[in-house]
Design a protein around this motif. Structure first.
Motif, PDB file in Angstrom:
ATOM      1  N   ASP A   1     -37.135  31.522  36.874  1.00  0.00           N
ATOM      2  CA  ASP A   1     -35.845  31.989  37.369  1.00  0.00           C
ATOM      3  C   ASP A   1     -34.782  30.920  37.092  1.00  0.00           C
ATOM      4  O   ASP A   1     -35.060  29.720  37.142  1.00  0.00           O
ATOM      5  CB  ASP A   1     -35.937  32.269  38.877  1.00  0.00           C
ATOM      6  N   THR A   2     -33.562  31.356  36.819  1.00  0.00           N
ATOM      7  CA  THR A   2     -32.501  30.427  36.431  1.00  0.00           C
ATOM      8  C   THR A   2     -32.276  29.334  37.480  1.00  0.00           C
ATOM      9  O   THR A   2     -32.054  28.161  37.137  1.00  0.00           O
ATOM     10  CB  THR A   2     -31.186  31.191  36.205  1.00  0.00           C
TER      11      THR A   2
ATOM     12  N   GLN B   1     -35.274  26.854  37.419  1.00  0.00           N
ATOM     13  CA  GLN B   1     -35.236  26.128  36.144  1.00  0.00           C
ATOM     14  C   GLN B   1     -34.133  25.076  36.163  1.00  0.00           C
ATOM     15  O   GLN B   1     -34.312  23.940  35.735  1.00  0.00           O
ATOM     16  CB  GLN B   1     -34.993  27.120  34.997  1.00  0.00           C
ATOM     17  N   GLY B   2     -32.964  25.448  36.687  1.00  0.00           N
ATOM     18  CA  GLY B   2     -31.855  24.495  36.762  1.00  0.00           C
ATOM     19  C   GLY B   2     -32.143  23.330  37.688  1.00  0.00           C
ATOM     20  O   GLY B   2     -31.804  22.178  37.392  1.00  0.00           O
TER      21      GLY B   2
END
Length: 272
Positions: free
Chosen positions: A68-69, A72-73
């Protein structure tokens, strides 16, 4: 010995080193050059790392490509900060050692100049170039590793509420200065045949407050970006002066043969 007097005396050693190199402007500028080169190399390396950081972190975390963004970020952001912080830490710890290695001929010349000016220095030890370089690299790597361990421990101690904010910086300054002093006194000790790090530690321990009075202010000055460029020649000269104070020269007794009369008769004066 009075600890306060010894601390101020150690700082005075740094000022005496500065006075000596300032009387030789050409040598002072030459001694500042290795520190400038190291600063520019480290700055270029840090900029290169920052520019390529996103691609480097993405390459190192292929498993997070499908995450998921948000997660991941968070992962890649934390890794980016850690890489940058680690790079800066390594550069700060290794700055002195790299500079002394790059400028070894120059700093040896400064140390030799100080020895000549103060007088009574022994001849340099006869050691092959390969053996000297191998020994210097081995000792430098050991000091860098110890510095990294001390820095990490000081950082972890600094995370302790209240007390850690005091202990961490103090430990960093004291241990960092002590290790710096070991490096800056190397040339004078080597000249006297004391080639081991343990030799320097042993004699520094005899006048610990004086060594710290010289080393801790020097450590802080060398930690300031580009100020170190001007401080390095003075620190090298000061390290040589300090080593001479830790290892006082033994005065030479006049030699006499067993058969010679210790009180020779005076030569009679010719009549006027």
């Amino acid at each position: 010995m009075n600890p306060v007097r010894e601390v101020f005396g150690g700082f005075g050693v740094l000022l005496r080193g500065l006075a000596i190199v300032l009387r030789k402007p050409r040598l002072f500028l030459l001694g500042a050059l290795p520190a400038l080169v190291t600063s520019l190399l480290f700055l270029a390396a840090l900029i290169t790392l920052a520019v390529n950081l996103t691609d480097l972190v993405a390459w190192a975390t292929p498993f997070a490509r499908e995450w998921d963004t948000l997660w991941q970020g968070l992962l890649r952001g934390a890794l980016s900060v850690g890489l940058l912080a680690g790079a800066v830490l390594i550069m700060v710890v290794a700055f002195t050692t790299v500079t002394l290695t790059l400028g070894a001929p120059v700093y040896d010349r400064i140390a030799e100049l100080v020895e000549q000016e103060l007088g009574g220095a022994p001849e340099a030890q006869d050691e092959s170039l390969a053996a000297g370089v191998a020994r210097a690299i081995r000792q430098s790597l050991g000091i860098v590793l110890v510095s990294l361990v001390v820095t990490v421990c000081a950082f972890l101690l600094g995370l302790i509420p209240l007390l850690g904010w005091l202990i961490g910086p103090v430990l960093t300054a004291v241990m960092g200065g002590w290790l710096l002093c070991i490096e800056l006194t190397a040339s004078a000790f080597d000249r006297r045949g004391l080639l081991l790090v343990s030799d320097r530690r042993r004699f520094m321990g005899t006048r610990r407050w004086r060594a710290l009075g010289f080393a801790v202010p020097t450590y802080f000055l060398l930690a300031i970006p580009f100020v170190a460029v001007a401080v390095f020649p003075a620190a090298t000269a000061g390290g040589t002066i300090l080593a001479r104070e830790l290892l006082p020269e033994t005065p030479q007794e006049p030699s006499t043969s067993p058969d010679s009369d210790p009180n020779p008769p005076e030569t009679p004066q010719k009549p006027q």
